[in-house]
Design a protein around this motif. Structure first.
Motif, PDB file in Angstrom:
ATOM      1  N   ASP B 130       4.752 -12.154 -93.695  1.00 43.97           N
ATOM      2  CA  ASP B 130       5.600 -10.999 -93.681  1.00 43.97           C
ATOM      3  C   ASP B 130       7.253 -11.193 -93.818  1.00 43.97           C
ATOM      4  OD1 ASP B 130       3.619  -9.530 -93.428  1.00 43.97           O
ATOM      5  OD2 ASP B 130       3.806  -9.054 -91.306  1.00 43.97           O
ATOM      6  N   VAL B 131       7.762 -12.353 -92.977  1.00 41.88           N
ATOM      7  CA  VAL B 131       8.914 -12.687 -93.356  1.00 41.88           C
ATOM      8  C   VAL B 131       9.221 -13.161 -94.851  1.00 41.88           C
ATOM      9  CG1 VAL B 131      10.951 -14.250 -92.641  1.00 41.88           C
ATOM     10  CG2 VAL B 131       9.460 -13.479 -91.016  1.00 41.88           C
ATOM     11  N   VAL B 132       8.444 -13.937 -95.051  1.00 41.67           N
ATOM     12  CA  VAL B 132       8.453 -14.296 -96.600  1.00 41.67           C
ATOM     13  C   VAL B 132       8.683 -13.247 -97.606  1.00 41.67           C
ATOM     14  CG1 VAL B 132       7.697 -15.741 -98.537  1.00 41.67           C
ATOM     15  CG2 VAL B 132       7.596 -16.620 -96.232  1.00 41.67           C
ATOM     16  N   GLU B 133       7.602 -12.274 -97.246  1.00 40.17           N
ATOM     17  CA  GLU B 133       7.492 -10.831 -98.007  1.00 40.17           C
ATOM     18  C   GLU B 133       8.833 -10.134 -98.202  1.00 40.17           C
ATOM     19  OE1 GLU B 133       4.862  -8.222-100.183  1.00 40.17           O
ATOM     20  OE2 GLU B 133       4.824 -10.404 -99.642  1.00 40.17           O
ATOM     21  N   ILE B 134       9.482  -9.776 -96.941  1.00 38.03           N
ATOM     22  CA  ILE B 134      10.750  -9.242 -96.795  1.00 38.03           C
ATOM     23  C   ILE B 134      11.703 -10.136 -97.693  1.00 38.03           C
ATOM     24  CG2 ILE B 134      12.567  -8.822 -95.307  1.00 38.03           C
ATOM     25  CD1 ILE B 134      10.579  -8.277 -92.987  1.00 38.03           C
ATOM     26  N   TYR B 135      11.784 -11.313 -97.516  1.00 40.85           N
ATOM     27  CA  TYR B 135      12.888 -12.084 -98.322  1.00 40.85           C
ATOM     28  C   TYR B 135      12.623 -11.715 -99.781  1.00 40.85           C
ATOM     29  CZ  TYR B 135      14.639 -16.211-100.798  1.00 40.85           C
ATOM     30  OH  TYR B 135      15.348 -17.095-101.853  1.00 40.85           O
ATOM     31  N   LYS B 136      11.508 -11.601-100.465  1.00 36.98           N
ATOM     32  CA  LYS B 136      11.229 -11.678-101.662  1.00 36.98           C
ATOM     33  C   LYS B 136      11.640 -10.138-101.973  1.00 36.98           C
ATOM     34  CE  LYS B 136       7.228 -14.418-102.653  1.00 36.98           C
ATOM     35  NZ  LYS B 136       5.403 -14.257-102.601  1.00 36.98           N
ATOM     36  N   ASP B 137      11.354  -9.073-101.091  1.00 38.50           N
ATOM     37  CA  ASP B 137      11.693  -8.006-101.323  1.00 38.50           C
ATOM     38  C   ASP B 137      13.073  -7.717-101.686  1.00 38.50           C
ATOM     39  OD1 ASP B 137       9.425  -6.414-101.368  1.00 38.50           O
ATOM     40  OD2 ASP B 137       9.532  -5.409 -99.512  1.00 38.50           O
ATOM     41  N   ILE B 138      13.852  -8.277-100.754  1.00 45.48           N
ATOM     42  CA  ILE B 138      15.231  -8.173-100.887  1.00 45.48           C
ATOM     43  C   ILE B 138      15.729  -8.655-102.232  1.00 45.48           C
ATOM     44  CG2 ILE B 138      17.527  -9.007 -99.959  1.00 45.48           C
ATOM     45  CD1 ILE B 138      16.054  -8.834 -97.280  1.00 45.48           C
ATOM     46  N   LYS B 139      14.887 -10.037-102.639  1.00 53.43           N
ATOM     47  CA  LYS B 139      15.423 -10.702-103.976  1.00 53.43           C
ATOM     48  C   LYS B 139      15.058  -9.778-105.039  1.00 53.43           C
ATOM     49  CE  LYS B 139      13.461 -14.635-105.155  1.00 53.43           C
ATOM     50  NZ  LYS B 139      12.880 -16.000-105.193  1.00 53.43           N
ATOM     51  N   ILE B 140      13.960  -9.087-104.959  1.00 50.64           N
ATOM     52  CA  ILE B 140      13.658  -8.210-106.120  1.00 50.64           C
ATOM     53  C   ILE B 140      14.342  -7.098-106.266  1.00 50.64           C
ATOM     54  CG2 ILE B 140      11.756  -6.871-105.218  1.00 50.64           C
ATOM     55  CD1 ILE B 140      10.238  -7.311-107.952  1.00 50.64           C
ATOM     56  N   LEU B 141      14.995  -6.480-105.082  1.00 55.43           N
ATOM     57  CA  LEU B 141      15.610  -5.119-104.985  1.00 55.43           C
ATOM     58  C   LEU B 141      17.075  -5.660-105.588  1.00 55.43           C
ATOM     59  CD1 LEU B 141      14.810  -3.680-101.824  1.00 55.43           C
ATOM     60  CD2 LEU B 141      14.320  -2.720-104.010  1.00 55.43           C
ATOM     61  N   ALA B 142      17.585  -6.881-105.142  1.00 53.95           N
ATOM     62  CA  ALA B 142      19.007  -7.128-105.546  1.00 53.95           C
ATOM     63  C   ALA B 142      18.928  -7.353-107.050  1.00 53.95           C
ATOM     64  CB  ALA B 142      19.341  -8.520-104.897  1.00 53.95           C
ATOM     65  N   TYR B 143      17.948  -8.145-107.441  1.00 49.64           N
ATOM     66  CA  TYR B 143      17.714  -8.327-108.983  1.00 49.64           C
ATOM     67  C   TYR B 143      17.660  -7.058-109.696  1.00 49.64           C
ATOM     68  CZ  TYR B 143      15.048  -9.209-113.257  1.00 49.64           C
ATOM     69  OH  TYR B 143      14.558  -8.998-114.728  1.00 49.64           O
ATOM     70  N   LEU B 144      16.820  -5.890-109.285  1.00 53.84           N
ATOM     71  CA  LEU B 144      16.455  -4.740-110.021  1.00 53.84           C
ATOM     72  C   LEU B 144      18.011  -3.975-110.002  1.00 53.84           C
ATOM     73  CD1 LEU B 144      13.167  -3.180-109.105  1.00 53.84           C
ATOM     74  CD2 LEU B 144      13.931  -4.187-111.187  1.00 53.84           C
ATOM     75  N   ALA B 145      18.818  -3.971-108.790  1.00 52.41           N
ATOM     76  CA  ALA B 145      20.157  -3.608-108.994  1.00 52.41           C
ATOM     77  C   ALA B 145      20.979  -3.980-109.587  1.00 52.41           C
ATOM     78  CB  ALA B 145      20.546  -3.508-107.333  1.00 52.41           C
ATOM     79  N   GLY B 146      21.041  -5.326-109.795  1.00 57.25           N
ATOM     80  CA  GLY B 146      21.817  -6.064-110.681  1.00 57.25           C
ATOM     81  C   GLY B 146      21.594  -5.697-112.155  1.00 57.25           C
ATOM     82  N   GLU B 147      20.394  -5.824-112.447  1.00 54.74           N
ATOM     83  CA  GLU B 147      19.960  -5.312-113.888  1.00 54.74           C
ATOM     84  C   GLU B 147      20.342  -4.149-114.462  1.00 54.74           C
ATOM     85  OE1 GLU B 147      18.138  -6.739-116.621  1.00 54.74           O
ATOM     86  OE2 GLU B 147      18.682  -8.813-115.338  1.00 54.74           O
ATOM     87  N   ILE B 148      20.105  -3.091-113.526  1.00 55.97           N
ATOM     88  CA  ILE B 148      20.572  -1.685-113.738  1.00 55.97           C
ATOM     89  C   ILE B 148      21.958  -1.397-114.087  1.00 55.97           C
ATOM     90  CG2 ILE B 148      20.521   0.600-112.787  1.00 55.97           C
ATOM     91  CD1 ILE B 148      17.670  -0.103-111.686  1.00 55.97           C
TER      92      ILE B 148
END
Ligand SMILES: Nc1ncnc2c1ncn2[C@@H]1O[C@H](COP(=O)(O)OP(=O)(O)O)[C@@H](O)[C@H]1O
Ligand SMILES: [Mg+2]
Lengths: 270, 384
Positions: B130-148
């Motif tokens: 779950d912790v790894v999952e949360i880390y991945k979530d944050i990473k992908i959200l940051a990536y999406l926000a930056g891309e947008i």
């Protein structure tokens, strides 16, 4: 079973073909005013492997799906195992469905279940067997269709196209059906696997007395495995017979299909 | 009736496994029908025989009437359990030879069973995952926000890359089509707040203050928050399901190899559309909520509509309204980013699509409430 449906259609069918395990009579299917199949008649004999060919989009899959009751038909009747499918009680229908195995064109494996669980779905539904036995049976089916037991715990999204076909065949064979429907079973397989597949189908037919209704474009399958071939064109069965009969057929599409370059190469090989 | 006619319910003779005469002869008789219909019976007889472990040298199959692959497997299992080869089963019906041979080659290696983990180890493993999952979530959200953001900047230079048609399409579906339900819901919530407030404040003789209550509550908090929750359930789940099923059917991969930018084509239009649509929906919700409160007070208390409006004018100021509306774009961003990122993480199965859609709605509602709280603290601190 107490009362067997004795309908005029039934007696008619036993005259035309006592051995027919499935007869399709006057089938008409259409989608929004465009007819795909019109007044189609077809008999599948007990114990034969019947190949269905036809250009893409002529309604081969539609024919298969309407026999299975998945597509609404405008008119027509099916006599399956000597019973008119319209006049069946729920129990009789279940008893008949239990004897059918279907391999859909795209496998139609349940994506949330592992391969092993997929094969066990019909077993679970119809019988109460110990889990150990179901595992053994499922692995046995898996190996029969040429997959290694390692694939058992994989999920459909982790399989290649050919593996999906094989796993789906294993599921179709789970209850040892008497009538097997295959929609393009060898498309997407490498030639060696496809040949093994044909051998497997023939073996199963010989050992289990299976009847196989196979939609295919594979000329190898047609010449190696099929006893008879039905050509679907112009919304009906245009011709039916073995390879030799069809090669002599003057119809232009049949002629080019069975005596075209690919087909000729096939004959050179044999 | 035709011979096939009556066999619908038939299951043949029951399978029988018995010793030939005296058990000393070492011959087991297999008879009856060994098919899936009768398999449970057959299997338990085999188990029984294997448990008794008589010294068996041979299997006599002459009484075997019908056989299928399942029955063949049970017989093979019997042979293996007794330590016999297929050759010690005689006579095999010629029709059954190849079936036995084929089945005899299966199940040779013991199946690999996943061993069950100890409860605590499983718990730790799950927590870690779950912790790894949360880390991945944050990473992908940051990536999406930056891309947008980069997509928007690019849009300033090349307006064509903003996909106006797509944005308008999504605005229609997430915004315009949600107007009736949003208005209806806010109207009712405004009325309920007014009714409860009037009822409680009446005890203190402070009934007119219910207008302050309705005005401030609807404009600052309830209007926007409820709209955002509704949109998360309505459009957020749709975003996840759309993108997720495209992912499942390799449509996203097809776009990638065609050189289409997923962010530009799929994600940015949804995010931008929602950022524009949600504040507008919030406006509708505010208005409907105030109307709902007014209508209720007019019917339920003795406050006329004109009194309501005059009093409301004193009760709320422009900043009350702004505090609410400023939050809307942030909530839109949360909904759109989370539901798109969940959509992109859908795996191959129908189940994962369902799980991701649920996660998208739950996560975005939770985050929105959290952000709403942070805004409340912030505005209180700056005295806005
Ligand atoms: N559900 C459907 N709705 C409308 N048209 C359909 C549907 N399914 C099949 N068709 C049409 O019926 C025709 C036959 O399709 P199909 O049986 O899949 O072809 P094939 O012979 O290649 O298997 C095609 O023209 C197809 O467009
Ligand atoms: Mg097809």
């Amino acid at each position: 079973m107490t009362a067997t449906p004795q309908t005029p259609q039934n007696t008619a069918s036993s005259e035309t073909g006592a051995r027919a395990i499935l007869s399709v009579k006057g089938l008409t299917v259409g989608f929004s005013s465009r007819l795909v199949l019109e007044n189609l008649d077809l008999d599948v004999q007990r114990g034969e492997i019947l190949g269905i060919v036809g250009a893409s989009g002529t309604g081969k899959s539609v024919l298969l799906r309407s026999v299975l009751g998945l597509v609404q038909r405008q008119s027509g009747q099916f006599i399956m195992f000597g019973h008119n499918t319209e006049k069946l009680s729920r129990q009789e229908r279940l008893a008949i469905e239990r004897r059918l195995g279907v391999l859909f064109q795209h496998g139609a494996l349940f994506s949330s279940l592992s391969v092993l669980q997929n094969i066990q779905v019909p077993m679970r539904e119809y019988y109460t067997l110990p889990q150990r036995l179901m595992d053994e049976l499922a692995i046995s089916k898996l190996e029969l269709v040429g997959l290694s037991p390692d694939a058992a715990h994989k999920f459909p999204s982790e399989l290649s196209g050919g593996m999906i076909k094989r796993a789906a065949l294993a599921r179709a064979l789970a209850l040892d059906p008497q009538l097997l429907f295959l929609d393009e079973p060898t498309s997407g397989l490498d030639p060696i696997s496809a040949e093994e597949f044909d051998d497997l189908i023939s073996t199963l037919r010989d050992t289990l007395g299976l009847t196989v209704f196979m939609v295919t474009h594979d000329l190898d399958s047609l010449s190696q495995a099929c006893d008879r071939i039905a050509v679907l064109a112009e919304r009906r069965v245009l011709a039916i017979g073995n390879m030799n009969d069809l090669q002599k057929n003057p119809h232009p599409w049949i002629k080019s299909y069975f005596t075209g370059k690919r087909a000729i190469r096939q004959w050179d090989k044999n | 009736m035709a011979p096939q006619g009556s066999d619908l319910a038939a299951s043949g003779q029951p399978p029988v496994l018995e010793a030939d005469g005296t058990s000393a002869s070492g011959v087991l008789l297999v008879s009856g029908s060994w098919t899936i219909e009768t398999l449970k019976d057959a299997d338990s007889q085999v188990d029984q025989t294997l448990k008794e472990t008589p010294s068996v040298k041979q299997l006599d199959l002459s009484g075997l009437t019908s056989l299928d692959t399942s029955g063949a497997w049970v017989i093979i299992r019997l042979l293996r359990g007794l330590g016999l080869e297929l050759s010690s089963a005689t006579p095999i019906n010629p029709d059954h030879v190849s079936l036995f041979e084929a089945v005899a080659e299966t199940n040779l290696t013991a199946p690999t069973t996943q061993k069950n983990l100890n409860f605590f180890i499983a718990l730790f493993q799950k927590t870690g995952e779950d912790v790894v999952e949360i880390y991945k979530d944050i990473k992908i959200l940051a990536y999406l926000a930056g891309e947008i953001v980069s997509c928007l900047l690019k849009g300033l230079i090349h307006p064509r890359s903003l996909r106006i048609t797509s944005i308008v399409h999504h605005m229609e579906h997430t915004g315009l089509k949600a107007v009736p339900i949003v208005a209806m819901m806010s109207f009712l919530v405004g009325a309920i707040v007014a009714q409860q407030g009037a009822f409680q404040l009446r005890k203190f003789g402070a009934e007119p203050f219910v207008i302050d209550l309705v005005g401030i509550l609807v404009l600052r908090e309830v209007g926007i928050l409820l709209t955002a929750i509704l949109v998360a359930g309505r459009s957020g789940s749709a975003f996840t399901a759309e993108i997720g099923s495209m992912k499942m059917r390799e449509e996203i991969d097809a776009m990638r190899v065609m050189g289409l930018n997923i962010i530009e084509v799929l994600i940015a239009p949804r995010v931008i559309a929602l950022i524009i649509a949600l504040p507008l929906l919030g406006l509708v919700a505010n208005l409907a909520g105030l109307v709902g409160g007014g209508v209720l007070l007019w019917a339920y208390s003795d406050i006329s509509l004109s009194t309501y409006i005059t009093w409301l004018r004193d009760a709320v100021a422009i900043n009350t309204f702004l505090v609410g509306v400023i939050k809307a774009p942030f909530m839109a961003l949360i909904i759109a980013l989370i539901s798109c990122s969940e959509g992109l993480q859908v795996g191959g199965s129908a189940e994962s699509l369902g799980r991701r859609t649920t996660a998208a709605v739950v996560k975005s509602i939770f985050l929105m409430v959290l952000v709403d709280g942070l805004f409340a603290i912030f505005f209180a601190a700056i005295g806005f």
